[in-house]
Motif scaffolding. Structure first.
Motif, short mmCIF file in Angstrom:
data_model
loop_
_atom_site.label_atom_id
_atom_site.label_comp_id
_atom_site.label_asym_id
_atom_site.label_seq_id
_atom_site.Cartn_x
_atom_site.Cartn_y
_atom_site.Cartn_z
N THR A 1 -6.16 -1.98 0.02
CA THR A 1 -5.80 -0.84 -0.87
C THR A 1 -5.21 0.21 -0.29
O THR A 1 -5.54 0.70 0.68
CB THR A 1 -7.00 -0.70 -1.70
N TYR B 1 -4.65 -3.55 -6.74
CA TYR B 1 -3.92 -3.52 -5.56
C TYR B 1 -4.35 -4.55 -4.69
O TYR B 1 -3.85 -5.57 -4.15
CB TYR B 1 -3.88 -2.36 -5.01
N LYS C 1 0.76 -1.27 0.06
CA LYS C 1 0.02 0.24 -0.06
C LYS C 1 0.62 1.43 0.10
O LYS C 1 0.52 2.23 -0.74
CB LYS C 1 -1.01 -0.16 1.20
#
Lengths: 216, 220
Positions: free
Chosen positions: B65, A192, A154
């Protein structure tokens, strides 16, 4: 689905850079974490304090501040790092500082009797560390290490702010070309997330294997 | 190059003014995170399976994320949805949303720490589910997890520089602007780092103190 078809392929290059940076920083982080964690348990006060300062400074300041400091301030000291080098160095050292605490905690948690037994078997300090302490501590380190690895992934998005063309930066470029912000960033978030899932899976697998090989 | 203390001293008022923005973003973001996190934790425990599962998925997604991408996402998306927020407000919402996912896990640990008997006793007393959660479970579940929530407050504080990416003039961005104007990044950026370090060390010490007090209080 359409968004993935349209914007998936142009983002893949950035994704590869993101994964590369994460892996390179992870290697550095493991070294820094083991070094820092062991140093905090050293016999020598100087070593202990140096490690404590490293850990506190990197955990106490913002990752982005560290990144800008390495990128903008170090040149004043005659150290010119490329954006990529600064990015990997900061991500690695930052994650390593958190990791050092994990390593220290896991080593301290190994029961005292294990050290006594190793001493009774006439093992040297180094042998005790490699043969007895670290293998047992490794199992305790794995779950938090998996979390740190996701934090690292991240944080790797931050290096887009020092102009590295990784996933987030590629998305910004694509956005300025197409103005399709919503779809592009939705795909980026999905990418991601998928990488994070892979990391979680890999660590679960490693944990399972290590548990099996552990005696008792 | 030598650290210019005079220049650093002259820069300090600007940075202190920007620190207010950083602290405001942290406090407001944490308020959002605490409230929304509790809502998420309750939704996660819901007996409606679709609600519980979709909440779990949402929490996992937000936690996996990058905050920076979430900030961009909201910043570019919200105006299209007819929600016109300032960059600062968008940043607060993004921080709040991101940390709500983390806080909800902390609350969940708090809920899990409540013995089954408490639920059973509440149902024996014929309390509604609403009363059971509001009067019995939450008052017992939250105090033990306050230190864990405090840690996320510090973490959020350290993440506020990301708001600079959407033009919020917080501490780091102000330091960068001073650096760009004067071509001296050493003093402003070092001061920014020092301010973050001092404030997070103080908060961490505060949280440890709180933890000790809570332990005493729980032991009584």
């Amino acid at each position: 689905m359409n968004a993935i078809n349209n914007f998936g392929p142009p983002l893949l290059g950035g994704l590869a850079v993101t994964i590369g940076i994460t892996l390179a920083a992870a290697v550095l982080a493991v070294v820094a974490a083991l070094g820092g964690g062991l140093a905090r348990l050293s016999y020598y006060r100087v070593v202990r304090w140096t490690a404590a300062v490293y850990v506190e400074v990197f955990r106490g300041t913002s990752t982005l501040v560290q990144l800008f400091w390495f990128y903008f301030v170090l040149p004043f000291f005659g150290i010119n790092l490329s954006a990529l080098a600064a990015g990997i160095l900061v991500l690695g050292l930052n994650t390593g500082a958190y990791g050092a605490e994990v390593v220290r905690g896991a080593i301290v948690a190994v029961p005292r009797g294990q050290y006594d037994a190793a001493a009774a078997l006439n093992m040297s300090r180094l042998q005790t560390l490699y043969r007895i302490v670290l293998p047992q501590a490794a199992l305790a380190m794995l779950p938090p290490a998996g979390n740190l690895m996701i934090e690292l992934l991240k944080n790797s998005a931050l290096v887009s702010l020092i102009t590295i063309t990784e996933l987030t930066f590629t998305a910004q470029l694509l956005r300025s070309e197409t103005l399709r912000s919503a779809e592009i960033f939705a795909v980026v978030l999905l990418f991601y997330f998928l990488v994070a899932l892979c990391i979680t899976g890999a660590f679960r697998l490693a944990e399972g294997k290590l548990k099996k090989s552990a005696p008792g | 190059m030598i650290f210019d203390w005079q220049f650093a001293w002259d820069t300090l008022p600007k940075l202190m003014a920007a620190l207010k923005v950083t602290v405001a973003a942290t406090v407001l973001g944490m308020a959002v995170a605490l409230a929304l996190g509790l809502a998420l934790a309750l939704a996660r425990r819901s007996r409606l399976q679709w609600l519980s599962w979709s909440t779990a998925g949402f929490i996992e997604f937000v936690r996996s994320t990058p905050l920076l991408v979430q900030i961009y996402f909201l910043f570019y998306i919200l105006p299209g949805l007819g929600i016109e927020l300032s960059a600062f407000a968008t940043g607060v919402v993004a921080l709040g949303l991101h940390y709500a996912a983390y806080c909800s896990e902390v609350y969940r640990a708090g809920f899990d720490g409540i013995p089954r008997g408490q639920w059973e006793a509440a149902s024996a007393l014929n309390l509604s589910r609403y009363h059971t959660i509001g009067r019995i479970i939450i008052p017992q579940a939250i105090p033990p997890v306050v230190p864990a929530l405090g840690n996320y407050l510090v973490a959020m504080f350290k993440d506020t520089p990301m708001l600079s990416a959407i033009t919020v003039l917080e501490l780091l961005q102000t330091g960068k602007v001073v650096g760009a104007e004067t071509f001296r990044y050493l003093e402003p950026l070092t001061l920014v780092g020092a301010l973050f370090l001092v404030l997070s060390l103080i908060s961490a010490a505060g949280i440890r103190g709180l933890e000790r007090r809570l332990q005493k209080w729980v032991a009584q």
